[in-house]
Enzyme design. Structure first.
Site, PDB file in Angstrom:
ATOM      1  N   CYS A 107       0.863  -1.399   0.044  1.00  0.00           N
ATOM      2  CA  CYS A 107       0.086  -0.159   0.070  1.00  0.00           C
ATOM      3  C   CYS A 107       0.743   1.493  -0.028  1.00  0.00           C
ATOM      4  CB  CYS A 107      -0.867  -0.107   1.024  1.00  0.00           C
ATOM      5  SG  CYS A 107      -0.169  -0.120   2.904  1.00  0.00           S
ATOM      6  N   HIS A 160      -2.104   0.883   7.036  1.00  0.00           N
ATOM      7  CA  HIS A 160      -2.432   0.922   5.714  1.00  0.00           C
ATOM      8  C   HIS A 160      -2.878   2.360   4.963  1.00  0.00           C
ATOM      9  CE1 HIS A 160      -4.103  -1.123   2.022  1.00  0.00           C
ATOM     10  NE2 HIS A 160      -5.055  -0.583   2.195  1.00  0.00           N
ATOM     11  N   HIS A 172      -5.919   1.788  -3.668  1.00  0.00           N
ATOM     12  CA  HIS A 172      -4.893   1.453  -2.776  1.00  0.00           C
ATOM     13  C   HIS A 172      -4.630   0.063  -3.339  1.00  0.00           C
ATOM     14  CE1 HIS A 172      -7.811  -1.228  -0.278  1.00  0.00           C
ATOM     15  NE2 HIS A 172      -8.637  -0.829  -1.192  1.00  0.00           N
TER      16      HIS A 172
END
Length: 201
Positions: A107, A160, A172
């Site tokens: 990510c 994240h 993402h």
């Protein structure tokens, strides 16, 4: 007296024998069920990876028109064509922890490359470090290119990151599907959103 004792013993013995037989059958069926489960697990172990691959395969948008459908906006809304062409190019790239190329990416790696190529901004490599340099916003105030951060787990630490687009949608590198557009209103993401805003450069 003796006859009475013998008469009582006989049915007790028969009942006990029936119970023992039932227990044996139950035990054998139970063992068979366990054996079947283990056999099937071993047999399907190889095919499970194939199933996972099918699950992680996502339909890649071919153009801005398809991206606009995913975002539920008109194509004319997508002013930053470089951003959306970048997303199309990377869409479906598999997740790989520490990855930084089209063979696999995580990510923060994806966010880094996108920000460097589209906005000419060099971000820190780790999502929690990126989050430390973000000016907070309410979700209603988010604009295209803002950052959204999540904490999956009990620590509360950011682990994240994604890039906000339109209509609560963000792009993402997800661990299960790779680079994809998801929705902040999905419980899986909405419940773990801990911070969002614009990067202070």
């Amino acid at each position: 007296m003796m006859n009475n004792i013998q008469n009582r013993k006989s049915p007790v013995f028969l009942i006990s024998k029936q119970i023992v037989m039932c227990l044996l059958i139950f035990f054998m069926v139970g063992c068979k069920a366990k054996t079947d489960w283990r056999d099937n697990y071993k047999k399907n172990k190889g095919s499970k990876s194939v199933a996972t691959t099918k699950k992680t395969t996502v339909k890649k948008p071919n153009d801005l028109a398809e991206i606009s459908k995913i975002l539920d906006v008109s194509e004319s809304t997508l002013k930053n064509k470089n951003l959306y062409n970048f997303i199309i190019d990377w869409y479906g790239t598999p997740y790989k922890y520490g990855g930084m190329n089209e063979d696999g990416i995580d990510c923060s790696g994806f966010t880094n490359i996108l920000y460097k190529e589209i906005y000419k901004i060099q971000l820190p490599r780790v999502s929690k470090d990126i989050a430390e340099n973000v000016k907070r916003k309410y979700t209603n105030d988010l604009k295209e290119g803002d950052l959204v951060f999540f904490s999956f787990g009990k620590t509360g630490t950011v682990n994240h990151v994604g890039i906000y687009l339109h209509n609560n949608k963000f792009v993402h590198a997800s661990t299960s599907k790779g680079v994809i557009i998801s929705n902040l209103t999905e419980p899986y993401y909405g419940d773990y959103l801990v911070k969002c805003g614009s990067y202070k450069n």
